[in-house]
Motif scaffolding. Sequence first.
Motif, mmCIF file in Angstrom:
data_model
loop_
_atom_site.group_PDB
_atom_site.id
_atom_site.type_symbol
_atom_site.label_atom_id
_atom_site.label_comp_id
_atom_site.label_asym_id
_atom_site.label_seq_id
_atom_site.Cartn_x
_atom_site.Cartn_y
_atom_site.Cartn_z
ATOM 1 N N LEU A 40 0.592 11.360 -10.015
ATOM 2 C CA LEU A 40 1.782 11.695 -9.234
ATOM 3 C C LEU A 40 2.368 10.437 -8.616
ATOM 4 O O LEU A 40 1.665 9.687 -7.926
ATOM 5 C CB LEU A 40 1.420 12.716 -8.142
ATOM 6 N N ASP A 41 3.640 10.210 -8.852
ATOM 7 C CA ASP A 41 4.307 8.972 -8.462
ATOM 8 C C ASP A 41 4.855 9.082 -7.041
ATOM 9 O O ASP A 41 5.797 9.823 -6.780
ATOM 10 C CB ASP A 41 5.445 8.692 -9.445
ATOM 11 N N ASP A 42 4.261 8.334 -6.114
ATOM 12 C CA ASP A 42 4.812 8.232 -4.762
ATOM 13 C C ASP A 42 5.144 6.778 -4.429
ATOM 14 O O ASP A 42 5.051 6.335 -3.285
ATOM 15 C CB ASP A 42 3.865 8.820 -3.718
ATOM 16 N N SER A 43 5.536 6.018 -5.476
ATOM 17 C CA SER A 43 5.940 4.628 -5.275
ATOM 18 C C SER A 43 7.286 4.568 -4.552
ATOM 19 O O SER A 43 7.926 5.594 -4.302
ATOM 20 C CB SER A 43 6.039 3.911 -6.621
ATOM 21 N N TYR A 44 7.720 3.366 -4.239
ATOM 22 C CA TYR A 44 8.953 3.211 -3.444
ATOM 23 C C TYR A 44 10.167 3.815 -4.143
ATOM 24 O O TYR A 44 11.067 4.349 -3.491
ATOM 25 C CB TYR A 44 9.197 1.732 -3.152
ATOM 26 N N SER A 45 10.207 3.773 -5.463
ATOM 27 C CA SER A 45 11.365 4.304 -6.181
ATOM 28 C C SER A 45 11.470 5.825 -6.056
ATOM 29 O O SER A 45 12.531 6.400 -6.335
ATOM 30 C CB SER A 45 11.311 3.915 -7.662
ATOM 31 N N SER A 46 10.405 6.490 -5.625
ATOM 32 C CA SER A 46 10.471 7.940 -5.437
ATOM 33 C C SER A 46 11.287 8.327 -4.212
ATOM 34 O O SER A 46 11.498 9.515 -3.956
ATOM 35 C CB SER A 46 9.061 8.533 -5.328
ATOM 36 N N SER A 47 11.752 7.319 -3.463
ATOM 37 C CA SER A 47 12.643 7.604 -2.329
ATOM 38 C C SER A 47 14.008 8.063 -2.790
ATOM 39 O O SER A 47 14.793 8.604 -2.008
ATOM 40 C CB SER A 47 12.786 6.360 -1.437
ATOM 41 N N TRP A 107 -2.513 10.056 -6.789
ATOM 42 C CA TRP A 107 -1.222 9.493 -6.393
ATOM 43 C C TRP A 107 -1.215 8.002 -6.676
ATOM 44 O O TRP A 107 -2.240 7.323 -6.532
ATOM 45 C CB TRP A 107 -0.964 9.753 -4.908
ATOM 46 N N THR A 108 -0.073 7.470 -7.072
ATOM 47 C CA THR A 108 -0.015 6.048 -7.437
ATOM 48 C C THR A 108 -0.360 5.149 -6.262
ATOM 49 O O THR A 108 -0.877 4.046 -6.446
ATOM 50 C CB THR A 108 1.374 5.675 -7.985
ATOM 51 N N SER A 109 -0.087 5.586 -5.042
ATOM 52 C CA SER A 109 -0.387 4.772 -3.856
ATOM 53 C C SER A 109 -1.843 4.864 -3.453
ATOM 54 O O SER A 109 -2.300 4.119 -2.576
ATOM 55 C CB SER A 109 0.479 5.226 -2.683
ATOM 56 N N GLY A 110 -2.580 5.795 -4.062
ATOM 57 C CA GLY A 110 -3.962 6.034 -3.658
ATOM 58 C C GLY A 110 -4.100 7.036 -2.532
ATOM 59 O O GLY A 110 -5.202 7.233 -2.003
ATOM 60 N N ALA A 111 -3.008 7.673 -2.137
ATOM 61 C CA ALA A 111 -3.040 8.636 -1.031
ATOM 62 C C ALA A 111 -3.988 9.783 -1.357
ATOM 63 O O ALA A 111 -4.091 10.226 -2.505
ATOM 64 C CB ALA A 111 -1.637 9.178 -0.772
ATOM 65 N N LYS A 112 -4.677 10.268 -0.336
ATOM 66 C CA LYS A 112 -5.612 11.377 -0.487
ATOM 67 C C LYS A 112 -5.074 12.679 0.092
ATOM 68 O O LYS A 112 -5.523 13.760 -0.302
ATOM 69 C CB LYS A 112 -6.944 11.036 0.209
ATOM 70 N N ASP A 113 -4.146 12.580 1.035
ATOM 71 C CA ASP A 113 -3.599 13.770 1.684
ATOM 72 C C ASP A 113 -2.181 14.010 1.172
ATOM 73 O O ASP A 113 -1.261 13.265 1.518
ATOM 74 C CB ASP A 113 -3.580 13.571 3.204
ATOM 75 N N PRO A 114 -1.957 15.022 0.336
ATOM 76 C CA PRO A 114 -0.613 15.221 -0.236
ATOM 77 C C PRO A 114 0.447 15.520 0.817
ATOM 78 O O PRO A 114 1.616 15.222 0.602
ATOM 79 C CB PRO A 114 -0.807 16.423 -1.172
ATOM 80 N N LEU A 115 0.052 16.088 1.928
ATOM 81 C CA LEU A 115 1.030 16.447 2.955
ATOM 82 C C LEU A 115 1.597 15.219 3.666
ATOM 83 O O LEU A 115 2.628 15.300 4.329
ATOM 84 C CB LEU A 115 0.390 17.389 3.980
ATOM 85 N N LEU A 116 0.929 14.064 3.512
ATOM 86 C CA LEU A 116 1.366 12.855 4.213
ATOM 87 C C LEU A 116 1.949 11.803 3.270
ATOM 88 O O LEU A 116 2.151 10.654 3.683
ATOM 89 C CB LEU A 116 0.181 12.246 4.974
ATOM 90 N N VAL A 117 2.245 12.163 2.030
ATOM 91 C CA VAL A 117 2.769 11.158 1.096
ATOM 92 C C VAL A 117 4.128 10.652 1.553
ATOM 93 O O VAL A 117 4.903 11.380 2.173
ATOM 94 C CB VAL A 117 2.868 11.728 -0.334
ATOM 95 N N ARG A 118 4.389 9.400 1.212
ATOM 96 C CA ARG A 118 5.682 8.776 1.506
ATOM 97 C C ARG A 118 5.991 7.782 0.399
ATOM 98 O O ARG A 118 5.074 7.283 -0.274
ATOM 99 C CB ARG A 118 5.669 8.079 2.865
ATOM 100 N N PRO A 119 7.281 7.472 0.179
ATOM 101 C CA PRO A 119 7.627 6.486 -0.860
ATOM 102 C C PRO A 119 7.157 5.094 -0.448
ATOM 103 O O PRO A 119 7.641 4.538 0.546
ATOM 104 C CB PRO A 119 9.165 6.566 -0.922
ATOM 105 N N TRP A 120 6.223 4.552 -1.219
ATOM 106 C CA TRP A 120 5.664 3.272 -0.805
ATOM 107 C C TRP A 120 5.019 2.563 -1.993
ATOM 108 O O TRP A 120 4.362 3.190 -2.831
ATOM 109 C CB TRP A 120 4.598 3.497 0.280
#
Length: 499
Positions: free
Chosen positions: A320-327, A360-373
């Motif tokens: 799942l892509d939550d990189s900066y471009s996902s903003s 997640w591409t950012s390594g995030a573990k909590d989906p509710l807290l994802v942000r474009p980064w």
Amino acid sequence: MTTETFADLVAAEDVLLFVNAAITATGQREFRSGAHHQQLSLDFLHAYVRVNYRRVYAASLALDINDHNAVRIVQGLLEYAADASAEEKRTEGRLIAARLARLPPQRVYRLFRELRAAKVNNRRTRAIMRDWLATRPDPAHDAVKYRAGLKTAVRHAHLRLDDGTGQPGGMHGGIPGGELGAFLFRPGKLPRYRHQLLDAWRRAHYEQGAVDELPFTVAEGFAARHGMKREAFLERMVPRMTRLERLRTQGQRQEADPSALPANVDLTVMPLTRLALYVLTFDAESRMRHRAELAPALRSAARRAAGPHAGTWGRVAAVLDDSYSSSGSGEKRRRPLAVALACHFLLEALAGPGAYTPLWTSGAKDPLLVRPWGPTPLGIRVLDALEHGPDRLVIVSDGWDNAPPGLAGEVLRVWRTRLDPDRRTAVVHVNPVYDADGFDVRRLSASVPTAGIRDAEDLPALVEIAQFSEGRTGPAELYAYLDRQVARFVHTGPSGGTR
């Protein structure tokens, strides 16, 4: 391979390219391309497919394309009606009627204005406009809320407004005889209207109390004219607002905490992707505070979207892509990230119990807290996902693999050709962003099917479409699939029930 077979394959590729564009592209600015660039690319695609594959162009109305492209297809079919045979026109008419019934009314009225501006006024167009207007549940509401659009449609379709006799070809809807025509075309002729809503619009020009009786979007203009304080006006209008209007204006109302959840909105009934967009409007602290409400609402929406497919996909891994471009962009703010978040909860519902692995591409573990980064290390995440030995791997990304560039495509190529030639793991890439330069969504690898995605709810259907881009099914199967979709679409109502 014969020339005919080669031509069929090229045609199938063109069809899939157009379907991906019609699902994802809206002519608005994206993260990496401007609105004008997007519009030029869409203009070419629509003209190319309409001229060369008109039957497929019309059949696209039966697919899960977005409203922007649905309207463009309808206009193209009506504007160039001379290019169609009599049988094609009959099929197109059924498809257009079914699609218009599913479109928001403001888009349909805007389409009617564009048809008038283009001087498209053949008999079929007038019949389509007349029939759609006849199905509107409340003509008085449309006369007040979409006044200019309704006037244009009535005038362009030569529609006789019902005088109360109920004769065919008229438009009555419970409005006292003659009032609708007077309201639209002769304002001021009647000193008052017997229909409550029409009279409220008349009185709202000089009486603040009448503003509260109007639809919210109409009342906003009158409130500004009367100099009413917006916060107080919004509080008074809450009972007449739709769910989305209450969410949109929550932070502007008196005594409203922008970080609080609306007390009079049931989040559990919201569509999945729209709910994900709403969740992303909160900062991380607010999401943590409302976790007990937001997470169950997302899972409830995901279970509804999964329907009969729930729990049937076996072991599922997702990148799942939550990189900066996902903003996204100013027009489509956080849209790619919202699609990824919604897909996360949907894939969790589709997978077997305890058989879902999100990465997640950012390594995030909590989906509710994802942000474009951060960058987009798709290749590394794909390797991590394949190590789990899933039955299905779903990649949700705009396809800009850049850490390092091209690694994901190479990993997938080696996996397909060397490690999993028997395709024990089904891999699909869904992309929420249209690439104007390539006239398609950006792909990761030629060995992996890619489909455009607008709403996460369409994921199960898009996986079916994606198989046609993998090359294991031929053009005949693709056209048979389109024919089945058309038959289903024209025989079901707007809510999905049989006509």
